[in-house]
Design an enzyme around this catalytic site. Structure first.
Site, PDB file in Angstrom:
ATOM      1  CD  GLU A 200      -3.038  -1.156   1.889  1.00  0.00           C
ATOM      2  OE1 GLU A 200      -2.725  -0.512   3.210  1.00  0.00           O
ATOM      3  OE2 GLU A 200      -3.808  -2.015   2.277  1.00  0.00           O
ATOM      4  CD  GLU A 346      -3.879  -5.715   3.097  1.00  0.00           C
ATOM      5  OE1 GLU A 346      -4.672  -4.900   3.622  1.00  0.00           O
ATOM      6  OE2 GLU A 346      -2.902  -5.810   3.307  1.00  0.00           O
TER       7      GLU A 346
END
Length: 649
Positions: A200, A346
């Site tokens: 991320e 995710e």
């Protein structure tokens, strides 16, 4: 952990719904590949025979955090948790780690972590690296594959909030070196099949530092960072999958990275998405892995409204609007244009608490199942604050509703059984009734129930104090034998799997002097049926010390790759004597303008430009005629170093 535009963590779940597994291409092979490495073909991931596979897994965090070990080992048993994941159809586990942890391990710095030894007696005395290696062996036993994910620069439970892959003393170069070390350590272990370069990367233009995506070599350009790390990993292990996540914002047409930021709900200058979820830049600036482009996988993250109220959740939405407004422009186009595979690293979250959350999750899960998009569910851990986990807080009881209604329908299944990414091992282990191996999947799903005949009694030759070569007569089978398990017992103890090989010969190299060993061999067919053991062969190794033979070694240098200002090299150490050696030392002097920066598979010191490399504990013993390698990166023009010298120890 999961993170988002403003808050930063995970998501939620849906009501029950049915999904349709993707129609994977079938290319039936006469024998399974010798290794389980994966590659890409357009938007598909395939095995070494070209058979399409589907990676459907989950996340288990803790090694990225201050504890530096899997969370939950204070309450749950490591073997039980691992076996249950495999039995329930999870075929790959994404393991968050930190660059700080990798650099600690690289420097030989390990810790005895917080583990409940009454629940995990098998971990007594093991440090956190030894526990990780023990867990990898469990994954191999139960047919699980592993993806490593650098979740943060520092070992910190909240480290993922920092937007970059570098922080403080963790420089970009150290970030690359951490990846190189772990790639080298496990380069021959096909249990670790994928490496997610950075979790991320994110940030906005008015709040530096922030990650951008373009074709520059700027320090804050994540495309450059992922390419650089990927290419340096692939120079060591060309078979591992490289995952590149997205960023948070990307300039709209006509804007640049110098354009001022604006309200993300209005955002006339930038497109916003989840942290790691914006891959718009890959259209104009695709990742380039050169000759290893077939190892590239793009990996967005996506969450629902219980994590953050994104603008697209503030109006009526369904699968069609989410696809058109969010998923296709940010990342789905890469799949639809056959550019590269996608793996949603995710997704997931709490279940049954919000109708919109359930609607979002249903839409995403349906999309991934219909198109065969790979994914790893967030997460196993019950202590994920904004998502909860597949396990409840006792770390022993599964959340059956979440598993059955959210995850299970999105796991790879064939003829009612879960499919492993391992060619020989069923998902769930050898005796599994819930899973099949990858070879079984492409041999008809396990309809063959006839085991091969037992192989012939092994014949031992070339026996030394540390090695022996075994040969045996082949087994027969109604369909075909795909491999042999070589098993060893010591001092009357139970046998264990030394190796699985395709042929009928194997050299065992880790024996102790003056020790009695008993070897047997079992055959396995494509459906996973295992033969009875062969008749046993017992040998006793002679004393060490050579017995009159001579010892010696050579070191040969090879320049493997170069880049502006740096290079990578490899040294092959070969035992040229007639007896086994217990260790080795290689020495050379750097040419002018050249210096070694990092080295793996050896213990390195340098004084005045003179490099000395001693073997590691795992690659010092070399039988006569055998060899090992160590590698390094350096600065300078990349010219060949002076030929190194080798001394046997």
């Amino acid at each position: 952990m999961a993170a988002c535009v403003a808050l930063g963590l995970t998501a939620a779940a849906p009501a029950a719904f049915a999904t349709t597994a993707p129609q994977l291409e079938v290319q039936v092979v006469s024998a399974s590949p010798a290794a389980d490495w994966l590659h890409t073909d357009g938007n598909k991931i395939v095995d070494e025979a070209g058979n399409q596979v589907w990676l459907t897994g989950a996340n288990w965090f803790g090694y990225n955090a201050t504890e530096r070990v899997f969370h939950g080992l204070w309450a749950g048993n490591i073997e039980t948790i691992t076996r249950q994941m495999a039995e329930r159809g999870i075929n790959i586990v994404r393991v968050p780690i930190s660059t700080e942890l990798l650099l600690e391990w690289k420097a030989g710095q390990t810790v005895l972590p917080n583990v409940n030894l009454s629940v995990n007696p098998e971990l007594t005395g093991l440090d956190n690296l030894q526990i990780f290696d023990y867990w990898l062996a469990l994954c191999e036993e139960y047919g699980l594959k592993v993806m490593l994910d650098v979740h943060s620069a520092e070992a910190d439970n909240s480290g993922h909030f920092y937007p970059m892959w570098y922080k403080g003393e963790i420089t970009p170069e150290l970030f690359y070196q951490g990846w190189e070390w772990v790639a080298a350590r496990y380069q021959h272990n096909d249990t670790i099949v994928a490496m997610d370069i950075q979790n991320e990367p994110h940030g906005t233009p008015d709040n530096p530092p922030r990650a951008k995506w373009d074709s520059t070599s700027d320090t804050d350009n994540f495309k450059h960072a992922c390419e650089t790390a990927g290419n340096r990993i692939l120079a060591i292990n060309p078979n591992v999958l490289i995952l590149c996540e997205g960023i948070e914002v990307y300039p709209r047409p006509g804007e640049s990275w110098d354009s001022p930021n604006t309200d993300p709900d209005q955002s006339p200058n930038y497109h916003y998405n989840w942290w790691g979820g914006n891959l718009r830049g890959a259209k104009e600036h695709p990742i380039n892995l050169g000759a290893h482009q077939d190892q590239l996988v793009y990996s967005p993250h996506d969450y629902g409204p219980l994590v953050h109220e994104q603008p697209w959740f503030q109006k009526d939405f369904d699968k069609t609007t989410l696809t058109n407004d969010v998923w296709r422009p940010n990342w789905l186009y890469l799949h639809e244009e056959d550019t590269a595979p996608l793996l949603v690293g995710e997704w997931g979250g709490r279940f049954g608490q919000d109708e919109r959350q359930d609607r979002w999750l249903k839409a995403l899960r349906d999309l991934m199942a219909e198109k065969g998009i790979h994914h790893t569910f967030w997460c196993l851990n019950p202590n994920s604050g904004d998502t909860g986990g597949l396990l409840q807080h006792d770390w022993q009881t599964w959340d059956e509703v979440k598993y059955e209604e959210v995850l299970k329908p999105a796991l790879w299944q064939y003829n009612g059984k879960f499919v492993s990414l391992d060619h020989q091992v069923r998902l769930g282990g050898e005796a599994s009734t819930t899973g099949i191996s990858l070879t079984e999947r492409y041999a008809g799903g396990g309809n063959d129930t006839v085991a091969p005949t037992a192989p012939g009694r092994p014949v031992a030759s070339a026996l030394t104090s540390t090695t022996v070569t075994l040969n045996w007569d082949a087994a027969t089978d109604n369909v075909g034998v795909v491999g042999y398990e070589v098993r060893r017992a010591t001092s009357g103890g139970p046998p264990s799997t030394v190796a699985t090989v395709a042929g009928t010969t194997y050299q065992v190299t880790d024996l102790a002097a003056e020790t009695e060993y008993t070897f047997t061999v079992r055959a396995r067919d494509a459906a996973g049926n295992v033969s009875a053991a062969s008749p046993a062969r017992t040998v006793t190794t002679p004393p060490g010390g050579g017995g009159g033979g001579d010892s010696g070694c050579t070191a040969t240098y090879l320049l493997t790759s170069t880049w502006p200002g740096g290079f990578q090299g490899e040294v092959t150490v070969e035992n040229t004597g007639t007896v086994a050696i217990a260790g080795w030392q290689v020495t050379w002097t750097d040419p002018g303008g050249t210096a070694i920066a990092s080295l793996w598979n050896g213990r390195w010191t340098v004084t005045g430009g003179v490099n000395v490399v001693l073997n590691e504990s795992y690659n010092g013993q070399l039988a006569a005629g055998s060899s090992t390698t160590f590698g390094f990166t350096g600065t300078g023009p990349g010219i060949a170093t002076a030929e190194p010298t080798c001394s046997a120890l």
